[in-house]
Design an enzyme around this catalytic site. Structure first.
Site, PDB file in Angstrom:
ATOM      1  N   HIS A   1      12.406 -53.219  50.160  1.00  0.00           N
ATOM      2  CA  HIS A   1      11.707 -52.146  49.452  1.00  0.00           C
ATOM      3  C   HIS A   1      12.558 -51.630  48.305  1.00  0.00           C
ATOM      4  CE1 HIS A   1      14.471 -50.227  52.221  1.00  0.00           C
ATOM      5  NE2 HIS A   1      14.469 -49.182  51.386  1.00  0.00           N
TER       6      HIS A   1
ATOM      7  N   HIS B   1      16.482 -51.300  42.302  1.00  0.00           N
ATOM      8  CA  HIS B   1      17.015 -52.493  42.958  1.00  0.00           C
ATOM      9  C   HIS B   1      16.339 -52.733  44.302  1.00  0.00           C
ATOM     10  CE1 HIS B   1      19.243 -49.331  45.032  1.00  0.00           C
ATOM     11  NE2 HIS B   1      19.448 -50.213  46.008  1.00  0.00           N
TER      12      HIS B   1
END
Length: 171
Positions: free
Chosen positions: A34, A115
């Protein structure tokens, strides 16, 4: 109870991330790959409806946007974490910023670096060996993000989706 807000990428990108996470990320079993938009925060049950309403408003105010993974990077020396770097996009930054305004507290430890974590809590040797090897790989993926999720943490430390919010105005 602890809550957080994240976006989950497509299955192909999750599968790619998990091919590394299963070996290099001790949190592999606790949450799927995620992008964290809001670090964990505590809420009392009576606060939840207003937070759900606010996340829904924020999601409606941001149109779907491209998510582009373009390389492997690290947060070293701050932490021994490996991640897929995501190209900054104004809509992604807008989501992050909005999720750090009232009624949300600013609880971030670091500045926002989009990220997808693929390894963490690595020794220095593991980090440097894998970073060198992974930087030689051509990592390139693009998709459209059209939803975000409000998550809550279970007693065993794992995270599950409380509600999903579609981005943009409903037609």
């Amino acid at each position: 109870m602890n809550y957080g807000v994240a976006l989950f990428p497509s299955k192909p990108l999750q599968d790619l991330a998990n091919s590394y996470r299963m070996r290099y990320d001790p949190h592999y079993t606790l949450i799927p790959p995620h992008v964290t938009l809001k670090e964990p925060f505590e809420l009392e049950e009576q606060e939840l409806p207003s937070v759900v309403k606010r996340v829904r408003e924020i999601a409606k105010g941001v149109d779907p946007f491209p998510l582009e993974v373009y390389k492997v990077d690290t947060f070293y020396p701050v932490s021994n974490t490996l991640f897929f770097k995501i190209r900054e996009h104004s809509a992604l930054t807008e989501l992050y910023e909005q999720l750090h305004t009232s009624p949300f507290k600013r609880n971030e430890k670091y500045s926002f670096v989009p990220h997808l974590t693929i390894g963490q809590n690595l020794s220095y040797d593991e980090l440097s060996d894998n970073l060198g090897r992974l930087k030689m790989k051509q990592i390139q993926h693009e998709e459209i993000v059209d939803r975000i999720q409000l998550l809550y943490q279970l007693d065993n430390g794992s995270w599950t989706v409380y509600e999903t919010f579609k981005l943009g105005k409903e037609e």
